[in-house]
Design a protein around this motif. Structure first.
Motif, PDB file in Angstrom:
ATOM      1  N   ALA A 157       0.842  -1.210   0.000  1.00 27.42           N
ATOM      2  CA  ALA A 157       0.000   0.000   0.000  1.00 27.42           C
ATOM      3  C   ALA A 157       0.871   1.252   0.000  1.00 27.42           C
ATOM      4  O   ALA A 157       0.540   2.249  -0.640  1.00 27.42           O
ATOM      5  CB  ALA A 157      -0.923  -0.003   1.213  1.00 27.42           C
ATOM      6  N   HIS A 205       2.030   2.274  -3.464  1.00 25.12           N
ATOM      7  CA  HIS A 205       0.995   2.924  -4.266  1.00 25.12           C
ATOM      8  C   HIS A 205       0.694   4.350  -3.789  1.00 25.12           C
ATOM      9  O   HIS A 205       0.316   5.194  -4.591  1.00 25.12           O
ATOM     10  CB  HIS A 205      -0.290   2.093  -4.256  1.00 25.12           C
ATOM     11  N   GLU A 206       0.876   4.617  -2.503  1.00 23.17           N
ATOM     12  CA  GLU A 206       0.556   5.928  -1.924  1.00 23.17           C
ATOM     13  C   GLU A 206       1.744   6.890  -1.926  1.00 23.17           C
ATOM     14  O   GLU A 206       1.567   8.087  -1.708  1.00 23.17           O
ATOM     15  CB  GLU A 206       0.093   5.748  -0.472  1.00 23.17           C
ATOM     16  N   ARG A 225       1.690  10.145  -4.223  1.00 23.37           N
ATOM     17  CA  ARG A 225       0.627  11.070  -3.840  1.00 23.37           C
ATOM     18  C   ARG A 225       0.992  11.813  -2.557  1.00 23.37           C
ATOM     19  O   ARG A 225       0.835  13.031  -2.472  1.00 23.37           O
ATOM     20  CB  ARG A 225      -0.692  10.315  -3.639  1.00 23.37           C
ATOM     21  N   ILE A 226       1.496  11.092  -1.571  1.00 27.95           N
ATOM     22  CA  ILE A 226       1.855  11.731  -0.300  1.00 27.95           C
ATOM     23  C   ILE A 226       3.074  12.625  -0.467  1.00 27.95           C
ATOM     24  O   ILE A 226       3.163  13.688   0.146  1.00 27.95           O
ATOM     25  CB  ILE A 226       2.063  10.660   0.785  1.00 27.95           C
ATOM     26  N   HIS A 281      -0.454   4.235   6.071  1.00 29.44           N
ATOM     27  CA  HIS A 281      -0.041   4.162   4.669  1.00 29.44           C
ATOM     28  C   HIS A 281       1.148   3.239   4.426  1.00 29.44           C
ATOM     29  O   HIS A 281       1.461   2.941   3.275  1.00 29.44           O
ATOM     30  CB  HIS A 281       0.292   5.560   4.140  1.00 29.44           C
TER      31      HIS A 281
END
Length: 111
Positions: free
Chosen positions: A51, A54-55, A58-59, A93
């Motif tokens: 996860a 994938h994050e 964006r973060i 996350h």
């Protein structure tokens, strides 16, 4: 031949174990101070779960943060900006935030 009597110098195991515990605790405390990311500035973000992979992008680009380069360790990014709350970042996350040197932890430039 000279013999050394160590019976008086020998310490019991609980005392030795306590001393080793103190040494480990001090080492961990100093290490955590050196690796805690600053509230503002450069830091590295490393995904530790699927996860998190994938994050990560964006973060890394949210809340005015910008990506400076790829981190020296595979899969991570060096970013500039305000640190996200790092406990929820790790627990929710799967991304670990670590401190980096301003001049010493620049991987592959992205610009």
């Amino acid at each position: 031949m000279i013999s050394i009597d160590r019976t008086q110098d020998a310490r019991p195991w609980p005392v030795r174990l306590f001393g080793l515990g103190q040494l480990a605790l001090c080492t961990a405390a100093i290490g955590s101070l050196l690796l805690t990311p600053p509230a503002q500035g450069q830091m590295a973000l490393y995904p530790v779960t699927e996860a998190g992979k994938h994050e990560l992008a964006r973060i890394a680009t949210s809340d005015g943060r910008s990506i400076i380069s790829m981190a020296p360790i595979s899969g991570g990014l060096v970013i500039q900006g305000q640190r996200p709350d790092w406990i929820p970042l790790l627990l929710d996350h799967g991304i670990l935030a670590l401190a980096v040197q301003d001049s010493g932890c620049i991987g592959i430039q992205t610009t």
